[in-house]
Design a protein around this motif. Structure first.
Motif, short mmCIF file in Angstrom:
data_model
loop_
_atom_site.label_atom_id
_atom_site.label_comp_id
_atom_site.label_asym_id
_atom_site.label_seq_id
_atom_site.Cartn_x
_atom_site.Cartn_y
_atom_site.Cartn_z
N THR A 196 -3.98 -5.11 9.54
CA THR A 196 -4.55 -6.25 10.26
C THR A 196 -4.88 -7.26 9.09
O THR A 196 -5.86 -7.07 8.12
N ALA A 197 -4.26 -8.61 9.22
CA ALA A 197 -4.49 -9.50 8.11
C ALA A 197 -4.95 -10.73 8.75
O ALA A 197 -4.33 -11.17 9.73
N SER A 198 -5.72 -11.32 7.93
CA SER A 198 -6.23 -12.75 8.23
C SER A 198 -5.05 -13.69 8.22
O SER A 198 -4.13 -13.81 7.29
N LYS A 199 -4.97 -14.73 9.30
CA LYS A 199 -3.87 -15.65 9.20
C LYS A 199 -3.95 -16.46 7.75
O LYS A 199 -3.18 -17.04 7.70
N LYS A 200 -5.26 -16.43 7.31
CA LYS A 200 -5.51 -17.35 6.19
C LYS A 200 -4.95 -16.55 4.79
O LYS A 200 -4.99 -17.12 3.69
N CYS A 206 -0.47 -10.71 17.47
CA CYS A 206 -1.90 -11.21 17.10
C CYS A 206 -2.88 -10.09 17.35
O CYS A 206 -2.75 -9.21 17.99
N ASP A 207 -4.19 -10.37 16.71
CA ASP A 207 -5.05 -9.40 16.63
C ASP A 207 -6.34 -10.09 16.60
O ASP A 207 -6.40 -11.44 16.01
N VAL A 237 -7.86 -14.82 15.12
CA VAL A 237 -7.92 -15.20 13.86
C VAL A 237 -7.01 -14.16 12.87
O VAL A 237 -6.85 -14.58 11.71
N ASP A 238 -6.47 -13.22 13.61
CA ASP A 238 -5.71 -12.31 12.79
C ASP A 238 -4.24 -12.04 13.15
O ASP A 238 -4.08 -12.28 14.11
N ASN A 239 -3.50 -11.29 12.44
CA ASN A 239 -2.16 -10.62 12.84
C ASN A 239 -2.07 -9.20 12.50
O ASN A 239 -2.82 -8.69 11.83
N LEU A 240 -1.47 -8.34 13.61
CA LEU A 240 -1.33 -7.12 13.45
C LEU A 240 0.09 -6.89 13.02
O LEU A 240 0.90 -7.54 13.48
N ILE A 241 0.33 -6.20 11.81
CA ILE A 241 1.64 -5.87 11.45
C ILE A 241 1.96 -4.34 11.42
O ILE A 241 0.97 -3.64 11.01
N VAL A 242 2.99 -4.13 12.06
CA VAL A 242 3.29 -2.41 11.82
C VAL A 242 4.58 -2.42 11.15
O VAL A 242 5.70 -3.12 11.33
N TYR A 243 4.50 -1.37 10.05
CA TYR A 243 5.59 -1.31 9.24
C TYR A 243 6.13 0.05 9.50
O TYR A 243 5.76 0.93 9.77
N ALA A 244 7.59 -0.02 9.58
CA ALA A 244 8.44 1.31 9.86
C ALA A 244 9.73 1.25 8.98
O ALA A 244 10.25 0.22 8.67
N GLU A 245 10.20 2.34 8.99
CA GLU A 245 11.55 2.59 8.07
C GLU A 245 12.39 3.43 8.85
O GLU A 245 12.14 4.41 9.70
N ARG A 246 13.64 3.31 8.80
CA ARG A 246 14.84 4.06 9.58
C ARG A 246 14.42 5.31 9.14
O ARG A 246 14.69 5.86 8.06
N GLU A 247 14.86 6.42 10.08
CA GLU A 247 14.62 7.75 9.80
C GLU A 247 15.96 8.25 9.09
O GLU A 247 17.07 7.74 9.64
#
Length: 224
Positions: free
Chosen positions: A178-182, A203-204, A214-224
Motif C-alpha cells: 500500500t503506497a501513499s499517492k504522494k 485504491c486503498d 489517500v493510498d493505492n494498493l499494488i499487487v505484484y505477480a510474475e508469470r509461472e
C-alpha cells in the motif's frame, strides 16, 4: 509521449467513489504531483528505473522516459487479454482495453463498468516481457467493484489471464504494498524489467477531506 491523469479527479466521481490508479505515473488524490521512487516494496524484486517528470497542467504528468517501459514489438503483436480470474478471491472479470483520452491521459474504466478490469494497451501484454498493468475499481457510486477484495490477496496466489485466442496464462503473486499517492513507487511498478510481470492496481486507505482514498494498493505477480 502519452500523459497520465491523477488517479481521481474531483469532478469525476462522488465523494465515496474510488477509481483505480492510471498507468505509468505516480498519482495522488486530486492534486498535481511529481512522481516518487522512494517507497520500499514488500516482497518484490523489481529494480528501479527512470521515473516520469511532472508535466504542465493540473492532474497530468508525462510518461516515463524512453527505455523505462518494457513494452516491445513482440508484446504489441501478442494476443491481448480478454479475461482475468483470481480463484482465491472469487474474482472473474472480462478485460476491457484502456487507451488514451483526447488530452493524452490514460483512460480508466468508467464507473458503470465497476465490475470490469481494464488493461492499459500502451504497456506490455500479459505474459510478455515487461510490466503488464491491470486497473480495477475498488468501489464506485454503484457499490462494490471488481477489486474490492484485492487487499485480501496473499503471496503465492494464482492469477489467470486468458487471451483472445483462448490461451490461459498463470501468474503467481510475489508481493503487495500500500503506497501513499504522494509517494507512489512509479519506477518499481512501471519501470523496465525483462520479467513477464503483472501489476494489479486499485485504491486503498482512509479518505481525505475531499472524500478520496489517500493510498493505492499494488499487487505484484510474475508469470509461472
Amino acid at each position: 509521449m502519452p500523459r497520465t491523469p491523477q488517479f481521481l479527479r474531483r469532478t469525476a466521481l462522488p465523494v465515496h467513489a474510488c477509481l483505480a490508479l492510471t498507468a505509468l505515473i505516480a498519482l495522488t488524490g486530486c492534486s498535481d504531483t511529481s512522481p516518487s521512487t522512494s517507497s520500499a516494496a514488500t516482497g518484490t524484486t523489481e529494480s528501479a528505473a527512470t521515473a516520469g517528470t511532472p508535466a504542465p497542467g493540473p492532474g497530468t504528468a508525462s510518461a516515463p522516459a524512453s527505455g523505462s517501459s518494457s513494452s516491445s514489438t513482440s508484446s504489441k503483436s501478442a494476443s491481448p487479454p480478454v479475461h482475468v480470474s483470481i480463484p482465491s478471491l472469487g474474482i472473474n472479470s472480462a478485460v476491457m482495453r484502456l487507451g488514451l483520452n483526447p488530452d493524452r491521459s490514460v483512460e480508466v474504466p468508467p464507473a458503470d463498468k465497476g465490475m470490469t478490469v481494464g488493461w492499459y494497451t500502451g504497456g506490455s501484454v500479459p505474459g510478455q516481457p515487461g510490466p503488464a498493468v491491470l486497473i480495477g475499481h475498488n468501489d464506485t457510486r454503484y457499490g462494490r467493484a471488481v477489486f474490492h477484495d484485492l487487499k485480501k490477496i496473499t503471496k503465492g496466489a494464482d492469477i489467470a489471464v486468458r487471451d483472445d485466442r483462448g490461451a490461459e496464462i498463470h501468474f503467481k503473486v510475489t508481493g503487495r504494498e500500500t503506497a501513499s499517492k504522494k509517494a507512489f513507487p512509479t519506477a518499481r511498478v512501471y519501470g523496465h524489467t525483462e520479467d513477464r510481470a503483472l501489476r494489479l492496481i486499485t485504491c486503498d486507505g482512509s479518505f481525505d477531506a475531499a472524500g478520496h482514498p489517500v493510498d493505492n494498493l499494488i499487487v505484484y505477480a510474475e508469470r509461472e
